[in-house]
Design a protein around this motif. Sequence first.
Motif, PDB file in Angstrom:
ATOM      1  N   SER A   1       0.836  -1.207   0.000  1.00 11.62           N
ATOM      2  CA  SER A   1       0.000   0.000   0.000  1.00 11.62           C
ATOM      3  C   SER A   1       0.869   1.254   0.000  1.00 11.62           C
ATOM      4  O   SER A   1       0.559   2.238  -0.681  1.00 11.62           O
ATOM      5  CB  SER A   1      -0.911   0.034   1.232  1.00 11.62           C
ATOM      6  OG  SER A   1      -1.833  -1.020   1.171  1.00 11.62           O
TER       7      SER A   1
ATOM      8  N   ASP B   1      -6.041  -0.606  -4.546  1.00  9.96           N
ATOM      9  CA  ASP B   1      -5.465  -1.218  -3.343  1.00  9.96           C
ATOM     10  C   ASP B   1      -6.446  -2.229  -2.752  1.00  9.96           C
ATOM     11  O   ASP B   1      -7.390  -1.856  -2.064  1.00  9.96           O
ATOM     12  CB  ASP B   1      -5.095  -0.152  -2.314  1.00  9.96           C
ATOM     13  CG  ASP B   1      -4.179  -0.719  -1.227  1.00  9.96           C
ATOM     14  OD1 ASP B   1      -3.900  -1.934  -1.240  1.00  9.96           O
ATOM     15  OD2 ASP B   1      -3.736   0.072  -0.363  1.00  9.96           O
ATOM     16  N   GLU B   2      -6.235  -3.471  -3.055  1.00  9.36           N
ATOM     17  CA  GLU B   2      -7.094  -4.571  -2.595  1.00  9.36           C
ATOM     18  C   GLU B   2      -8.587  -4.273  -2.802  1.00  9.36           C
ATOM     19  O   GLU B   2      -9.385  -4.309  -1.862  1.00  9.36           O
ATOM     20  CB  GLU B   2      -6.819  -4.890  -1.122  1.00  9.36           C
ATOM     21  CG  GLU B   2      -5.365  -5.286  -0.884  1.00  9.36           C
ATOM     22  CD  GLU B   2      -5.159  -6.049   0.421  1.00  9.36           C
ATOM     23  OE1 GLU B   2      -6.117  -6.678   0.894  1.00  9.36           O
ATOM     24  OE2 GLU B   2      -4.038  -6.016   0.940  1.00  9.36           O
TER      25      GLU B   2
HETATM   26 MG    MG Z   1      -2.076  -2.799   2.119  1.00 11.64          MG
END
Ligand code: MG
Length: 240
Positions: A41, A161-162
């Motif tokens: 991240s 991000d995910e």
């Molecule tokens: Mg992360």
Amino acid sequence: MIEFTGVQKYFGRFHVLQDINLTIQHGEVVVIIGPSGSGKSTLLRCINRLEQITEGSLVVNGISLLDKKIDINRFRREIGMVFQHFNLYPHMKVIDNIVLAPVKVLGMTKEKATETAMSYLKRVGIADKADSYPSQLSGGQQQRVAIARGLAMNPKIMLFDEPTSALDPEMIGEVLDVMRSLAHQGMTMVIVTHEMGFAREVADRVIFMDEGRIVEDTASGSFFDNPEEERARAFLSRLI
Ligand code: MG
Ligand code: ADP
């Protein structure tokens, strides 16, 4: 389009990104994988300068992020970001969530922005939800709104991000479908995900991170068939 050279990033004394060298070309789809806490991240957030690098050089869209004079709002317009938890404005209708930035930041007229927003809502398959509030939508629908909102700024790069980590399993597919079609249309994308099937199918390259370093950076086919690094092997074997 994105070039990290010898990038170091510290949080206080914690060396979170260690000697990152990474080049991403226009139109490339790059998936970043690795254990929790490995810096994925943070690396993504450096690209739109939500985090600042400590050392080295990072050039995005031809702009050096160490340059103190850059117009950060102008710079960020070109980069869409989609988070795990959608981050929609709960008190605004879906359509208003999407119209907001093009009107405020790009100076688009409300009419033009609404027209554009509707076209993106169609593209992600939920034009019929324009007048709903985020809380009235499923997680998968909310994430598709978040993607439409990012696209409405006409970005050059999309960061994810995910994006499916907070979704119920039956909703993951619909979000991955939208991302897949975006990839096929040539968008430059950097995606942190644990969806290995998607990564294998859609990514041009897979970056494997561990403890703040890029341990492996290879074409996605060769990564999955034959990871070179023991740590990447171990990570994959735990997932399968
Ligand atoms: Mg992360
Ligand atoms: P990942 O996304 O791979 O799980 P992160 O980039 O979120 O990893 O975090 C990497 C490491 O940096 C973790 O140990 C995390 O606790 C730490 N970290 C992340 N953000 C901050 C911050 N703002 N301040 C201090 N430490 C942080």
